[in-house]
Design an enzyme around this catalytic site. Sequence first.
Site, short mmCIF file in Angstrom:
data_model
loop_
_atom_site.label_atom_id
_atom_site.label_comp_id
_atom_site.label_asym_id
_atom_site.label_seq_id
_atom_site.Cartn_x
_atom_site.Cartn_y
_atom_site.Cartn_z
N THR A 48 0.84 -1.21 0.00
CA THR A 48 0.00 0.00 0.00
C THR A 48 0.87 1.26 0.00
O THR A 48 0.56 2.25 -0.67
CB THR A 48 -0.90 0.01 1.26
OG1 THR A 48 -1.66 -1.18 1.26
CG2 THR A 48 -1.82 1.21 1.30
N HIS A 51 2.01 2.11 -3.39
CA HIS A 51 0.98 2.80 -4.18
C HIS A 51 0.97 4.29 -3.84
O HIS A 51 0.85 5.15 -4.71
CB HIS A 51 -0.41 2.21 -3.91
CG HIS A 51 -0.58 0.81 -4.42
ND1 HIS A 51 -0.70 0.53 -5.77
CD2 HIS A 51 -0.64 -0.38 -3.78
CE1 HIS A 51 -0.83 -0.79 -5.92
NE2 HIS A 51 -0.79 -1.35 -4.73
N GLU A 72 2.50 -0.43 9.42
CA GLU A 72 3.03 -1.66 10.03
C GLU A 72 4.15 -1.24 10.97
O GLU A 72 5.16 -0.72 10.52
CB GLU A 72 3.61 -2.57 8.95
CG GLU A 72 2.61 -2.96 7.85
CD GLU A 72 3.26 -3.83 6.77
OE1 GLU A 72 4.49 -4.06 6.80
OE2 GLU A 72 2.52 -4.27 5.88
N CYS A 101 -15.64 2.56 13.39
CA CYS A 101 -16.54 3.62 13.85
C CYS A 101 -17.16 3.33 15.21
O CYS A 101 -17.48 4.25 15.97
CB CYS A 101 -17.63 3.88 12.81
SG CYS A 101 -18.96 2.64 12.79
N CYS A 107 -20.09 -3.17 13.95
CA CYS A 107 -19.32 -2.79 15.13
C CYS A 107 -20.11 -3.11 16.40
O CYS A 107 -19.59 -3.69 17.35
CB CYS A 107 -18.98 -1.29 15.11
SG CYS A 107 -17.55 -0.91 14.09
N ASP A 203 4.30 -18.52 -8.14
CA ASP A 203 4.70 -17.13 -8.38
C ASP A 203 5.44 -17.10 -9.71
O ASP A 203 5.95 -18.13 -10.15
CB ASP A 203 5.58 -16.57 -7.24
CG ASP A 203 5.52 -15.05 -7.16
OD1 ASP A 203 5.97 -14.39 -8.13
OD2 ASP A 203 5.02 -14.51 -6.17
P1 NAD Z 1 3.09 -8.67 -3.45
O1 NAD Z 1 2.70 -7.79 -4.57
O2 NAD Z 1 4.44 -8.53 -2.85
O3 NAD Z 1 2.92 -10.21 -3.91
C1 NAD Z 1 2.14 -10.62 -4.98
C2 NAD Z 1 2.92 -11.73 -5.68
O4 NAD Z 1 2.10 -12.29 -6.71
C3 NAD Z 1 4.22 -11.23 -6.34
O5 NAD Z 1 5.33 -11.96 -5.85
C4 NAD Z 1 3.96 -11.52 -7.82
O6 NAD Z 1 5.14 -11.90 -8.51
C5 NAD Z 1 2.96 -12.67 -7.74
N1 NAD Z 1 2.24 -12.93 -8.99
C6 NAD Z 1 1.97 -12.07 -10.01
N2 NAD Z 1 1.35 -12.71 -11.01
C7 NAD Z 1 1.19 -14.01 -10.62
C8 NAD Z 1 0.62 -15.17 -11.22
N3 NAD Z 1 0.05 -15.14 -12.42
N4 NAD Z 1 0.64 -16.32 -10.51
C9 NAD Z 1 1.20 -16.38 -9.28
N5 NAD Z 1 1.77 -15.31 -8.68
C10 NAD Z 1 1.76 -14.14 -9.34
O7 NAD Z 1 1.97 -8.50 -2.35
P2 NAD Z 1 1.85 -8.90 -0.80
O8 NAD Z 1 2.32 -7.78 0.04
O9 NAD Z 1 2.38 -10.27 -0.53
O10 NAD Z 1 0.26 -8.94 -0.72
C11 NAD Z 1 -0.46 -9.93 -1.45
C12 NAD Z 1 -1.71 -9.36 -2.06
O11 NAD Z 1 -2.64 -9.03 -1.02
C13 NAD Z 1 -1.54 -8.07 -2.87
O12 NAD Z 1 -2.42 -8.11 -3.98
C14 NAD Z 1 -1.97 -6.99 -1.89
O13 NAD Z 1 -2.43 -5.83 -2.55
C15 NAD Z 1 -3.08 -7.69 -1.17
N6 NAD Z 1 -3.40 -7.22 0.18
C16 NAD Z 1 -4.68 -7.30 0.56
C17 NAD Z 1 -5.06 -6.94 1.85
C18 NAD Z 1 -6.46 -7.09 2.26
O14 NAD Z 1 -6.80 -6.69 3.38
N7 NAD Z 1 -7.32 -7.67 1.42
C19 NAD Z 1 -4.09 -6.48 2.74
C20 NAD Z 1 -2.76 -6.42 2.34
C21 NAD Z 1 -2.42 -6.81 1.06
ZN ZN Z 2 -18.34 0.42 12.31
#
Ligand code: NAD
Ligand code: ZN
Length: 350
Positions: A48, A51, A72, A101, A107, A203
């Site tokens: 995040t 981004h 974090e 909230c 909540c 991956d």
């Molecule tokens: P990251 O981007 O480091 O890891 C994603 C991995 O997916 C990378 O290593 C990438 O090479 C791999 N990848 C890409 N294309 C692929 C494919 N076709 N097949 C297999 N692997 C592939 O992200 P992260 O920090 O480990 O987080 C994992 C995911 O969770 C991210 O999409 C992130 O945005 C999301 N996320 C969601 C929440 C939530 O609350 N839902 C919270 C944190 C992160």
């Molecule tokens: Zn709430």
Amino acid sequence: MSENIPKTMKALVKSRPEPGLWMEEVPTPEIGINDVLIRVHRASICGTDLHILKWDAWASKTISVPMVVGHEFVGEVAKVGSNVSDFFPGQLVGAEGHVVCGRCRNCLAGRRHLCAHSKGLGVHRPGSYAEYISVPMSNVWVHHANIDPEVACIFDPFGNAVHTALAFPVLGEDVLITGAGPIGLMAAAVVRHAGARFVVQTDVNPGRLELARKMGVTMAVNPRETNLKDVQKELGMKEGFDVGLEMSGNGSALRDMLANMSHGGRIALLGIPAEEFVIDWNTVIFNMLTLKGIYGREMYETWYKMTVMLQSGLDIKPVITHRFSFTQYQDAFDAMLSGQAGKVIMDWTA
Ligand code: NAD
Ligand code: ZN
């Protein structure tokens, strides 16, 4: 403010609506009567934050500048508000990054992770790339004794991994994890610890597949080179994976997963897609698959589970690959941007 807390502090700030993050001297946060001021010891980098650094479409529509970034972290209670009676200066703490909230239906029902109005640290309110952070007391997690402070620092993403990995029972099951980023890697260790039979992780990045092998997966697979049907055959599997954890956000990874699940298989989805994509709904329907979206962590059941799994031998430390002083923040972000790192930690005391 008490005398030993300085009036200003160093912080990494998104101060202008353009790519970049800037180290600035900013006022130390004030605390309200229900808040806790935490001296940040370490903070780790999340996707995040990248981004926000890059100022992509999501960041520019979500973040108001100026904003101290980061969520974090681990630190020490420095000061508590007058209404706070159960946290004390010196305690080693982290914080749940979603400030809920307290008044919406979920909540009030005690399902705080389902709050419809949650606000993120380092996204909607000042975050943890700073010497101090102020959080509501209801967001403070006191770390149990013997939790490694570096591991404590990554409880937020570790919690995403645990929340997803334990969404469905995995004891004796065959688990497919798509994506071996830091969260996918931790999830692999968790499902192993929780008694899965085979853990197959995919991956497209060879460095990350190497880290997956270090975490103890049964097979680490590049889907561009190896077909998951062949992997199943090699492992002697006949009916597909029982549980899928989607941790890449990639459409072809999810399509591959759907095609390799057993009938009645269950999929937890954490990865955030960059754009909409198509899946074969016939497979979902005829194979009676369950798909569940996962966001954040359960407050505070996930935090408890993380703690007790560490106390019962779970090791996620190999996911931490880089350590820097906060003054080397450029190097820290470069390491993350390289795509070769696991978790990158900045020390905010040195
Ligand atoms: P990251 O981007 O480091 O890891 C994603 C991995 O997916 C990378 O290593 C990438 O090479 C791999 N990848 C890409 N294309 C692929 C494919 N076709 N097949 C297999 N692997 C592939 O992200 P992260 O920090 O480990 O987080 C994992 C995911 O969770 C991210 O999409 C992130 O945005 C999301 N996320 C969601 C929440 C939530 O609350 N839902 C919270 C944190 C992160
Ligand atoms: Zn709430």
